[in-house]
Design an enzyme around this catalytic site. Structure first.
Site, PDB file in Angstrom:
ATOM      1  N   ASP B 229       0.839  -1.190   0.000  1.00  0.00           N
ATOM      2  CA  ASP B 229       0.000   0.000   0.000  1.00  0.00           C
ATOM      3  C   ASP B 229       0.884   1.255   0.000  1.00  0.00           C
ATOM      4  OD1 ASP B 229      -2.808   1.109   0.357  1.00  0.00           O
ATOM      5  OD2 ASP B 229      -1.764   2.051   2.039  1.00  0.00           O
ATOM      6  N   LYS B 233       1.468   4.362  -2.990  1.00  0.00           N
ATOM      7  CA  LYS B 233       1.511   5.816  -2.783  1.00  0.00           C
ATOM      8  C   LYS B 233       2.791   6.409  -3.386  1.00  0.00           C
ATOM      9  CE  LYS B 233      -1.109   5.341   1.497  1.00  0.00           C
ATOM     10  NZ  LYS B 233      -1.055   5.441   2.968  1.00  0.00           N
TER      11      LYS B 233
END
Lengths: 374, 374
Positions: B229, B233
């Site tokens: 995750d 980003k």
């Protein structure tokens, strides 16, 4: 915003102020894609403008000394704000005034521009930090004239302080407290005087003198040391939060200029005398430093806004070792506490100003203003 | 922006996703002035919509269980992305899709929405962090459809990371390096495991277990611990800077999930077994902590982008004591180094996510999208 819509209306630009920031801005303007049409470039004594009624050709994106040479442009003495407003409002398309000056008189005329549909982009703090009534008048005029006001650079250099605060409020959060260091000069001076790590034996007056020599203070360092510029920024933040602040000097602002020396004139001779006299007052700052040391803390010059009590103040403060504010040296920082964020503030921190960086912030605002007009 | 222009065109809104963030968003939507007309509210199994062809009445700004009761609205099974796009694009005015899901299939259909003039506002990282070609396709489609894409919340919660990067680039600055901590969960876990100040005797597995119990991890904590995750980003940041990153897993990402445990299924039983087995691997994290200690440094899980070399990586790192990254506990932080800023980075730091805060970021993006459409 991630995808610029392509508009068809031409956008006309007037720029006032061609100092360090103004010239850096002009230089950057020449490098953006689809720049607006520059039709007026003015400084305190002279004005260059595109001939009416065609508003063509445009002023070249060059430093003043180059731009003034253009043979097809009108040249004249300084125009009054009313004349500039009339010129821009009469242009055959949407117009924007970029005020790169720090002129109070021009700032007082913003409502005149806005009422007539001329948007404003500026780093000039004066219009937003003097009378509260004028601050409100500016934004009321913008609404009536269907124009926009972008003044992000009045606070925190290029840090997105005001836009972040406006986002928080627009989405229903409640700001509870704002604290920070909003003067790059005072951040640098205090960071050198009492580093967050290690020690320094440097005398306060020598640090001021050195910072002035390398161009890190205003020509008259008292304009940094009296805290009023800092107080103007805090005033703007407080008003954007929705607080009623009658003036930028209506709350406690601790000046680092000894009373006696504040009365010296701001002439070259006065500044020289100030610099010569300052060492006599080194003991005062030395005492403050020792007092902070005795509490295991760090001496900093900070500002704070407590939204509930309405208390605003600017001055020396003892801060915790290891905190972000204690570790500053030259950078500005803003800690924003809100209801939703709880005890973990939102922090914005960045290197001070300088012509290029400030110009970049103004340019970012201009691009946003243009996007809304397209 | 400081003065909302008043437009006359109605704006129609479709929302997909009514989890914690989606419901907080709906609640906030009811409280903004001049909200858009909500004509579609969908979750993975059901859809509520305003009846065609009037697109009226609107869906109330209420949590799903309330909104579904409205007798004047159409109710049906889940719609395909193509059906949703058709519904929104046919509305009698400008339309925006707010995608509050983390659905890859919907994200893959963004170009279809954008080509047809439906703007996108979303915290869903999937569309921007998978194939580079899809990322480009999204923005090309937006240009062609004269629509906008706002996805600030895909990175850094409500911190203005992407808008700040875009401003820097738009005004001609060069980003040289970005580093930071972009996982609130890993920030919290490492901050508790090895505090920037003081010490902790807590075992790694107990900290993970505790964080999971109080809702600070994904239901399967491996979704935080594997770093993917975080890597998504970082991929989005790198692409916004202009770098070509083929996928979010095309650079080194250090997983804190032991190999053996990564193979356990993501079922409830698999997660339970993972949590039971994790203590056996505490020694690995203990060793990393000791190695950092021996160098007088702090163990953190960070990501970095070096623009010139093109190197991107995510993983454990030893950072200097007293640095902002060392002092983190739960907050996210992004340090942006640029040519103009020099050695003093621009720093954005703030408390992690949570439904209300994420919803606030989405709302800020929606307000910007609406402003551009008005």
């Amino acid at each position: 915003m991630e995808s610029l819509r392509t508009g068809s209306d031409p956008i006309f630009l007037g720029i006032v102020g061609v100092g360090v920031v103004g010239n850096a801005f002009l230089e950057q303007l020449g490098r953006i894609p689809n720049p607006p049409s520059l039709i007026l470039l003015a400084r305190s004594t002279q004005t260059i403008s595109s001939p009416r009624p065609e508003y063509s050709p445009c002023v070249p994106f060059a430093v003043w000394d180059e731009a003034i040479k253009s043979p097809f442009l009108d040249r004249s003495d300084a125009w009054s704000p009313a004349e500039i407003a009339d010129f821009l409002a009469s242009a055959p398309g949407k117009a924007i005034l970029v005020d790169n000056s720090s002129d109070l008189v021009l700032a007082q005329a913003y409502p005149e521009f806005l009422e007539r549909g001329v948007s404003i982009v500026t780093p000039n703090k004066k219009g937003f930090s003097e009378d509260m009534a004028h601050f409100n008048h500016i934004f009321d005029s913008a609404r009536r004239g269907n124009a926009t006001v972008h003044h992000q650079c009045t606070v925190g250099g290029t840090l997105p302080v005001l836009s972040t605060l406006r986002d928080l409020i627009a989405t229903g959060d409640q700001i509870t407290r704002v604290e920070g260091v909003l003067s790059g000069t005072l951040s640098l001076l205090l960071g050198d005087f009492m580093p967050g790590h290690g020690t320094s034996e440097a005398r306060w007056s020598s640090l001021v003198s050195h910072a002035r020599e390398i161009g890190h203070t205003e020509p008259d360092p008292r304009d940094d040391l009296n805290g009023l510029d800092f107080a103007r920024k805090l005033t703007i933040i407080a008003r954007v939060i929705g607080m009623d602040v009658s003036r930028h000097d209506s709350f406690p602002v601790e000046s680092l200029v000894p009373d006696e020396l504040s009365r010296l004139p701001s002439s070259t001779a006065g500044v020289t005398e100030f610099m010569n006299e300052l060492p006599r007052y080194d003991g005062m700052m030395e005492e403050a430093k020792k007092a902070a040391e005795n509490q295991g803390k760090i001496l900093r010059y900070t500002g704070s806004i407590d939204v509930f009590s309405g208390a605003i103040k600017v001055g020396l403060q003892f801060v915790e070792r290891g905190s972000a504010i204690a570790n500053l040296r030259g950078s500005q920082i803003v800690n924003i506490y809100t209801k939703r964020y709880g005890t973990n503030p939102l922090i914005l921190q960045g290197g001070g100003g300088g012509g290029e960086i400030t110009a970049m912030g103004i340019m970012a605002d201009l691009l946003k203003a243009m996007e809304l007009l397209m």
